[in-house]
Design a protein around this motif. Structure first.
Motif, PDB file in Angstrom:
ATOM      1  N   ARG A 140      21.003 128.007  -2.012  1.00 28.74           N
ATOM      2  CA  ARG A 140      19.720 127.966  -2.709  1.00 28.74           C
ATOM      3  C   ARG A 140      19.795 128.543  -4.122  1.00 28.74           C
ATOM      4  O   ARG A 140      18.807 128.520  -4.844  1.00 28.74           O
ATOM      5  N   ARG A 141      20.959 129.001  -4.525  1.00 30.32           N
ATOM      6  CA  ARG A 141      21.075 129.706  -5.798  1.00 30.32           C
ATOM      7  C   ARG A 141      20.723 128.818  -6.985  1.00 30.32           C
ATOM      8  O   ARG A 141      20.015 129.238  -7.900  1.00 30.32           O
ATOM      9  N   SER A 142      21.223 127.584  -6.993  1.00 31.56           N
ATOM     10  CA  SER A 142      20.983 126.703  -8.142  1.00 31.56           C
ATOM     11  C   SER A 142      19.495 126.448  -8.338  1.00 31.56           C
ATOM     12  O   SER A 142      18.964 126.556  -9.450  1.00 31.56           O
ATOM     13  N   LEU A 143      18.787 126.111  -7.263  1.00 26.06           N
ATOM     14  CA  LEU A 143      17.361 125.800  -7.359  1.00 26.06           C
ATOM     15  C   LEU A 143      16.547 127.034  -7.722  1.00 26.06           C
ATOM     16  O   LEU A 143      15.720 127.004  -8.645  1.00 26.06           O
ATOM     17  N   LEU A 144      16.771 128.138  -7.013  1.00 19.37           N
ATOM     18  CA  LEU A 144      15.953 129.322  -7.236  1.00 19.37           C
ATOM     19  C   LEU A 144      16.262 129.983  -8.585  1.00 19.37           C
ATOM     20  O   LEU A 144      15.386 130.632  -9.171  1.00 19.37           O
ATOM     21  N   SER A 145      17.478 129.795  -9.089  1.00 19.11           N
ATOM     22  CA  SER A 145      17.792 130.321 -10.418  1.00 19.11           C
ATOM     23  C   SER A 145      16.943 129.640 -11.488  1.00 19.11           C
ATOM     24  O   SER A 145      16.503 130.282 -12.452  1.00 19.11           O
ATOM     25  N   THR A 146      16.695 128.338 -11.321  1.00 18.33           N
ATOM     26  CA  THR A 146      15.853 127.635 -12.297  1.00 18.33           C
ATOM     27  C   THR A 146      14.415 128.147 -12.240  1.00 18.33           C
ATOM     28  O   THR A 146      13.723 128.155 -13.264  1.00 18.33           O
ATOM     29  N   VAL A 147      13.972 128.565 -11.051  1.00 15.46           N
ATOM     30  CA  VAL A 147      12.637 129.167 -10.940  1.00 15.46           C
ATOM     31  C   VAL A 147      12.600 130.467 -11.746  1.00 15.46           C
ATOM     32  O   VAL A 147      11.661 130.727 -12.506  1.00 15.46           O
ATOM     33  N   HIS A 148      13.628 131.272 -11.591  1.00 15.60           N
ATOM     34  CA  HIS A 148      13.702 132.541 -12.326  1.00 15.60           C
ATOM     35  C   HIS A 148      13.677 132.307 -13.833  1.00 15.60           C
ATOM     36  O   HIS A 148      12.858 132.897 -14.554  1.00 15.60           O
ATOM     37  N   TYR A 149      14.546 131.428 -14.332  1.00 16.04           N
ATOM     38  CA  TYR A 149      14.624 131.186 -15.773  1.00 16.04           C
ATOM     39  C   TYR A 149      13.372 130.493 -16.313  1.00 16.04           C
ATOM     40  O   TYR A 149      13.087 130.575 -17.514  1.00 16.04           O
ATOM     41  N   ALA A 150      12.631 129.812 -15.443  1.00 12.47           N
ATOM     42  CA  ALA A 150      11.390 129.178 -15.893  1.00 12.47           C
ATOM     43  C   ALA A 150      10.371 130.204 -16.368  1.00 12.47           C
ATOM     44  O   ALA A 150       9.405 129.866 -17.053  1.00 12.47           O
ATOM     45  N   GLY A 151      10.602 131.470 -16.038  1.00  9.58           N
ATOM     46  CA  GLY A 151       9.701 132.524 -16.491  1.00  9.58           C
ATOM     47  C   GLY A 151       9.575 132.586 -18.001  1.00  9.58           C
ATOM     48  O   GLY A 151       8.520 132.953 -18.532  1.00  9.58           O
ATOM     49  N   ILE A 152      10.651 132.224 -18.703  1.00 11.38           N
ATOM     50  CA  ILE A 152      10.583 132.219 -20.167  1.00 11.38           C
ATOM     51  C   ILE A 152       9.546 131.197 -20.630  1.00 11.38           C
ATOM     52  O   ILE A 152       8.705 131.480 -21.486  1.00 11.38           O
ATOM     53  N   GLY A 153       9.602 129.999 -20.043  1.00 10.67           N
ATOM     54  CA  GLY A 153       8.635 128.958 -20.397  1.00 10.67           C
ATOM     55  C   GLY A 153       7.224 129.317 -19.983  1.00 10.67           C
ATOM     56  O   GLY A 153       6.262 129.045 -20.721  1.00 10.67           O
ATOM     57  N   VAL A 154       7.092 129.923 -18.810  1.00  8.42           N
ATOM     58  CA  VAL A 154       5.763 130.348 -18.348  1.00  8.42           C
ATOM     59  C   VAL A 154       5.185 131.389 -19.307  1.00  8.42           C
ATOM     60  O   VAL A 154       4.002 131.341 -19.671  1.00  8.42           O
ATOM     61  N   GLY A 155       6.026 132.333 -19.740  1.00 10.45           N
ATOM     62  CA  GLY A 155       5.546 133.363 -20.659  1.00 10.45           C
ATOM     63  C   GLY A 155       5.155 132.793 -22.009  1.00 10.45           C
ATOM     64  O   GLY A 155       4.144 133.198 -22.597  1.00 10.45           O
ATOM     65  N   ILE A 156       5.934 131.839 -22.525  1.00  2.98           N
ATOM     66  CA  ILE A 156       5.595 131.208 -23.793  1.00  2.98           C
ATOM     67  C   ILE A 156       4.286 130.424 -23.663  1.00  2.98           C
ATOM     68  O   ILE A 156       3.414 130.496 -24.534  1.00  2.98           O
ATOM     69  N   SER A 157       4.148 129.681 -22.563  1.00  7.20           N
ATOM     70  CA  SER A 157       2.910 128.928 -22.341  1.00  7.20           C
ATOM     71  C   SER A 157       1.716 129.869 -22.228  1.00  7.20           C
ATOM     72  O   SER A 157       0.650 129.616 -22.816  1.00  7.20           O
ATOM     73  N   ALA A 158       1.902 130.962 -21.482  1.00  9.59           N
ATOM     74  CA  ALA A 158       0.812 131.934 -21.322  1.00  9.59           C
ATOM     75  C   ALA A 158       0.448 132.570 -22.655  1.00  9.59           C
ATOM     76  O   ALA A 158      -0.731 132.810 -22.937  1.00  9.59           O
ATOM     77  N   SER A 159       1.452 132.854 -23.480  1.00  9.98           N
ATOM     78  CA  SER A 159       1.165 133.458 -24.782  1.00  9.98           C
ATOM     79  C   SER A 159       0.353 132.513 -25.657  1.00  9.98           C
ATOM     80  O   SER A 159      -0.550 132.947 -26.380  1.00  9.98           O
ATOM     81  N   ALA A 160       0.658 131.207 -25.575  1.00 10.78           N
ATOM     82  CA  ALA A 160      -0.102 130.230 -26.364  1.00 10.78           C
ATOM     83  C   ALA A 160      -1.536 130.106 -25.867  1.00 10.78           C
ATOM     84  O   ALA A 160      -2.490 130.110 -26.661  1.00 10.78           O
ATOM     85  N   ILE A 161      -1.705 130.005 -24.544  1.00 11.20           N
ATOM     86  CA  ILE A 161      -3.042 129.840 -23.965  1.00 11.20           C
ATOM     87  C   ILE A 161      -3.896 131.080 -24.219  1.00 11.20           C
ATOM     88  O   ILE A 161      -5.075 130.987 -24.591  1.00 11.20           O
ATOM     89  N   LEU A 162      -3.295 132.257 -24.000  1.00 13.45           N
ATOM     90  CA  LEU A 162      -4.027 133.511 -24.206  1.00 13.45           C
ATOM     91  C   LEU A 162      -4.463 133.654 -25.662  1.00 13.45           C
ATOM     92  O   LEU A 162      -5.621 133.987 -25.953  1.00 13.45           O
ATOM     93  N   THR A 163      -3.548 133.390 -26.580  1.00 13.66           N
ATOM     94  CA  THR A 163      -3.868 133.517 -28.005  1.00 13.66           C
ATOM     95  C   THR A 163      -4.920 132.500 -28.420  1.00 13.66           C
ATOM     96  O   THR A 163      -5.889 132.831 -29.117  1.00 13.66           O
ATOM     97  N   TRP A 164      -4.744 131.276 -27.995  1.00 13.83           N
ATOM     98  CA  TRP A 164      -5.686 130.191 -28.308  1.00 13.83           C
ATOM     99  C   TRP A 164      -7.086 130.544 -27.814  1.00 13.83           C
ATOM    100  O   TRP A 164      -8.077 130.456 -28.545  1.00 13.83           O
TER     101      TRP A 164
END
Length: 411
Positions: A140-164
């Motif tokens: 499960r490492r390959s799949l779950l690792s992508t979930v972990h790294y997706a946090g960068i995208g989630v944080g960037i998206s959240a920063s845009a939505i929050l600021t907007w």
């Protein structure tokens, strides 16, 4: 901190999926907020504080220098204290986020806060990745690792939505950073839940600085033994990757605000970056299984280089949105591919090798904004910076092609 107290405060999280999403949350906080919320709020910061592009560039570079220092510190953290150190520096990341509610801070204090935020991001990025991924089973490492790294995208998206959202309600960057910090606080409780299974207190025998250096030097020699050329080529390409993408991820909302009539154009385009990171990162993981990580990395580097040129080829919204989409598509994929490749060269020293790669990336990110603002001059024209970024990525591509030609045993 006594184990019995921790057990009462937060039950241990053992489900691998829950651990992956805790890792996602952690990267969203320490990277999405700790580093990239600055990008989302930069146009408002520059307006409210009447900052020049040069000062904004230095604030960005100080943060990236902190990231470099944090990566260096993380390389010295003993495995037995990984979790405790992660808790400490995640808390520091949240504190430095909330400190920016003080909009009347002296400029020098801004530099200090952004430096500490960068250090916290560098340490927490490496240690959270180590702690989270080691809990995944091989299948499960390959799949779950992508979930972990997706946090960068989630944080960037959240920063845009929050600021907007808050700008639309009439608030400014100080309130945005405060809300970001408050929404990060539950992470500390979740990190308590993914503590190591051992209930024993870590052995924190003090070591001299000299002995720590000797141990580190010995480990470094062992880690790169037989792989020196391959590690050098990959690290050099990663410096250029950090240099290449940082122009967009620092100044893209500013460019959009300057070139497009929509007052929220910068935030809309920054949201595109975050969403593309979330959507495309799993796709690159699947592709890497088919064609290999190095081939995937080469393709992503080529694509990102062309993305830097898109605002030069197409004026206005078309070029900027093309740049945003390509940056979002390639950024996290290039990070995950590079880190996976380098840590697998010598799995025994994977933490050390990941730290070396992160140092290389941080060095490129520190240089990037300084070069960009120097080339922009008084006109605040970022075209020359984008051109330099694209050229840097093409040079990095050549290094990766050279890396691929090395004998298989060397990589």
């Amino acid at each position: 901190m006594k184990t019995s107290i921790i057990n009462r405060m937060a039950p241990r999280i053992t489900n691998q999926t829950y651990i992956a999403f805790t890792g996602l949350y952690c990267l969203a906080v320490v990277m999405g907020y700790g580093r990239f919320l600055f990008t989302a709020t930069l146009p408002d910061i520059m307006t409210q504080l009447t900052l020049s592009t040069t000062i904004a560039g230095w604030l960005a570079s100080v943060n990236y220098m902190g990231y470099f220092i944090g990566a260096l510190i993380a390389m010295f953290v003993p495995e037995r204290t990984t979790w405790q150190t992660l808790i400490l520096w995640t808390a520091m990341s949240i504190i430095t986020t909330m400190m920016l509610v003080l909009s009347n801070m002296p400029l020098m204090l801004w530099y200090v806060v952004r430096l500490l935020a960068g250090i916290a991001s560098g340490i927490a990025m490496i240690l959270s990745t180590t702690l989270v991924i080691q809990n995944f089973s091989a299948e499960r490492r390959s799949l779950l690792s992508t979930v972990h790294y997706a946090g960068i995208g989630v944080g960037i998206s959240a920063s845009a939505i929050l600021t907007w959202g808050l700008l639309a309600l009439g608030y400014h960057f100080d309130m945005i950073w405060l809300i970001a910090g408050i929404s990060s606080l539950p992470l500390l409780w979740l990190l308590l839940g993914i503590r190591p299974s051992s209930t024993a207190e870590p052995n924190l025998q003090p070591r001299s600085i000299r002995q720590t250096y000797i141990n580190f030097k010995r480990s470094l020699i062992d880690a790169i033994s037989g792989n020196g050329k391959a590690i050098s080529l990959l690290s050099a390409s990663y410096v250029l990757a950090g240099f290449g993408y940082i122009t967009s991820t620092t100044f893209l909302p500013v460019m959009a605000t300057n070139q497009m009539a929509n007052a929220y154009a910068g935030l809309q385009i920054w949201l595109v970056v975050g969403v593309c990171i979330i959507v495309f990162n799993p796709i690159w993981g699947i592709l890497a299984k088919r064609i290999g990580e190095i081939n995937t990395l080469i393709g992503l580097t080529l694509l990102q280089a062309f993305g830097m040129f898109s605002p030069l080829w197409f004026s206005g919204a078309l070029g900027l949105y093309a740049n945003a989409i390509i940056i979002g598509m390639t950024f996290a994929g290039m990070v995950s591919m590079t880190l996976n490749i380098i840590k697998n060269m010598n799995p025994v020293y994977s933490n050390l090798l990941v730290g070396l790669a992160t140092l290389a990336y941080a060095l490129g990110q520190f240089i990037g904004p300084l070069v960009t603002v120097a080339l922009a001059g008084d006109s605040d024209n970022f075209d020359a910076g984008l051109l330099a970024a694209g050229i840097g990525l093409f040079i990095g591509l050549v290094l990766l092609l050279w890396f691929r030609q090395l004998p298989q045993k060397a990589i």
